[in-house]
Design a protein around this motif. Structure first.
Motif, PDB file in Angstrom:
ATOM      1  N   ALA A   1     -78.453 -57.584 -30.248  1.00 55.24           N
ATOM      2  CA  ALA A   1     -78.643 -58.143 -31.378  1.00 55.24           C
ATOM      3  C   ALA A   1     -79.272 -59.330 -31.237  1.00 55.24           C
ATOM      4  CB  ALA A   1     -77.181 -58.397 -32.354  1.00 55.24           C
ATOM      5  N   VAL A   2     -78.901 -60.422 -30.418  1.00 57.79           N
ATOM      6  CA  VAL A   2     -79.390 -61.627 -30.133  1.00 57.79           C
ATOM      7  C   VAL A   2     -80.891 -61.433 -29.880  1.00 57.79           C
ATOM      8  CG1 VAL A   2     -79.118 -62.029 -27.642  1.00 57.79           C
ATOM      9  CG2 VAL A   2     -79.150 -64.008 -29.362  1.00 57.79           C
TER      10      VAL A   2
ATOM     11  N   TYR B   1     -63.035 -61.882 -31.236  1.00 61.19           N
ATOM     12  CA  TYR B   1     -64.194 -61.226 -30.736  1.00 61.19           C
ATOM     13  C   TYR B   1     -65.557 -61.794 -31.262  1.00 61.19           C
ATOM     14  CZ  TYR B   1     -67.639 -57.418 -30.398  1.00 61.19           C
ATOM     15  OH  TYR B   1     -68.716 -56.777 -29.968  1.00 61.19           O
ATOM     16  N   GLU B   2     -65.829 -62.295 -32.489  1.00 53.27           N
ATOM     17  CA  GLU B   2     -67.011 -62.863 -32.578  1.00 53.27           C
ATOM     18  C   GLU B   2     -67.191 -64.423 -31.852  1.00 53.27           C
ATOM     19  OE1 GLU B   2     -69.145 -61.452 -34.324  1.00 53.27           O
ATOM     20  OE2 GLU B   2     -68.319 -59.891 -35.123  1.00 53.27           O
ATOM     21  N   MET B   3     -66.058 -65.012 -31.773  1.00 54.29           N
ATOM     22  CA  MET B   3     -66.318 -66.268 -31.052  1.00 54.29           C
ATOM     23  C   MET B   3     -66.943 -65.909 -29.790  1.00 54.29           C
ATOM     24  SD  MET B   3     -65.599 -69.105 -32.578  1.00 54.29           S
ATOM     25  CE  MET B   3     -65.088 -70.158 -31.226  1.00 54.29           C
TER      26      MET B   3
ATOM     27  N   MET C   1     -71.500 -65.754 -25.964  1.00 55.63           N
ATOM     28  CA  MET C   1     -72.580 -65.128 -25.079  1.00 55.63           C
ATOM     29  C   MET C   1     -73.912 -65.270 -25.603  1.00 55.63           C
ATOM     30  SD  MET C   1     -71.043 -63.539 -22.521  1.00 55.63           S
ATOM     31  CE  MET C   1     -72.058 -62.247 -22.050  1.00 55.63           C
ATOM     32  N   ASN C   2     -74.251 -65.092 -27.009  1.00 58.52           N
ATOM     33  CA  ASN C   2     -75.307 -65.014 -27.581  1.00 58.52           C
ATOM     34  C   ASN C   2     -75.967 -66.498 -27.502  1.00 58.52           C
ATOM     35  OD1 ASN C   2     -75.527 -62.438 -28.173  1.00 58.52           O
ATOM     36  ND2 ASN C   2     -74.469 -62.962 -30.556  1.00 58.52           N
ATOM     37  N   GLY C   3     -75.260 -67.619 -27.664  1.00 61.65           N
ATOM     38  CA  GLY C   3     -75.589 -68.980 -27.370  1.00 61.65           C
ATOM     39  C   GLY C   3     -76.248 -69.513 -26.057  1.00 61.65           C
ATOM     40  N   ASP C   4     -75.421 -68.578 -25.044  1.00 60.40           N
ATOM     41  CA  ASP C   4     -76.102 -68.908 -23.764  1.00 60.40           C
ATOM     42  C   ASP C   4     -77.487 -68.132 -23.527  1.00 60.40           C
ATOM     43  OD1 ASP C   4     -74.108 -70.302 -22.945  1.00 60.40           O
ATOM     44  OD2 ASP C   4     -72.868 -68.645 -21.930  1.00 60.40           O
TER      45      ASP C   4
ATOM     46  N   ASP D   1     -81.328 -71.393 -29.149  1.00 62.72           N
ATOM     47  CA  ASP D   1     -82.370 -71.795 -30.219  1.00 62.72           C
ATOM     48  C   ASP D   1     -81.794 -70.850 -31.631  1.00 62.72           C
ATOM     49  OD1 ASP D   1     -83.336 -69.430 -28.789  1.00 62.72           O
ATOM     50  OD2 ASP D   1     -84.819 -69.396 -30.116  1.00 62.72           O
ATOM     51  N   ILE D   2     -80.689 -69.746 -31.600  1.00 60.82           N
ATOM     52  CA  ILE D   2     -80.254 -68.950 -32.478  1.00 60.82           C
ATOM     53  C   ILE D   2     -78.746 -69.524 -32.773  1.00 60.82           C
ATOM     54  CG2 ILE D   2     -79.851 -66.632 -33.273  1.00 60.82           C
ATOM     55  CD1 ILE D   2     -82.391 -65.876 -31.802  1.00 60.82           C
TER      56      ILE D   2
END
Length: 164
Positions: free
Chosen positions: A78-79, A102-104, A109-112, A116-117
């Motif tokens: 998704a990222v 789950y979302e945290m 992971m997405n932040g790593d 920028d998102i």
């Protein structure tokens, strides 16, 4: 205001999904809704049907914002899809603490992968919290009434699918 990206299977779209879409339009100028496509899964509704449900939901609820959404199909991360769409926000709806946990993890992971998102959590309204597309499909398959959980046009489509 930013461009946001909201993902899901939306099979079918529920009142809970619509709630999060409408909230996302309060924090973003434009919203791209990504319908996840998995070759290993056979959805009940086609991509076009699910996209139509989402577009119709916004058009009926916030007609002045109907032009501010786009619906796309994506596979993979998704990222990565959010980045491809030029989104600076990923929107996630939270129903309960299970979703939060789950979302945290996903946000971390997405932040790593894409610092920028930013991930933004939006709380589901109390009436939407018990709703899941899986439960809606199961109730509809057994002939139950799902009109409290989905818009009327989705309830009619479910009834048609399961009466065949």
């Amino acid at each position: 205001m930013a461009k946001a990206f909201y993902t899901g299977s939306f099979d079918p779209m529920t009142n809970g999904h619509l709630d999060i879409v409408l909230q996302a339009l309060n924090v973003a100028e434009t919203l791209v809704i990504g319908i996840g496509v998995n070759a290993g899964k056979q959805p009940l509704f086609s991509f076009d049907e699910r996209a139509d449900f989402l577009k119709r939901g916004v058009a009926e609820s916030l007609p002045e914002r109907a032009g501010d959404i786009a619906v796309i199909a994506f596979s993979g991360l998704a990222v990565a899809a959010a980045r491809n769409e030029g989104a600076s926000l990923i929107v996630r709806g939270l129903r309960d603490t299970t979703d939060f946990d789950y979302e945290m993890q996903m946000a971390g992971m997405n932040g790593d992968m894409a610092p920028d998102i930013q991930t933004v959590f939006l709380p589901a309204k109390p009436a939407s919290r018990p709703i899941s597309a899986t439960l809606v499909r199961q109730v509809a398959a057994m002939g139950g009434e799902v009109g409290h959980f989905v818009p009327d046009y989705v309830a009619s489509a479910l009834k048609a699918k399961f009466s065949q």
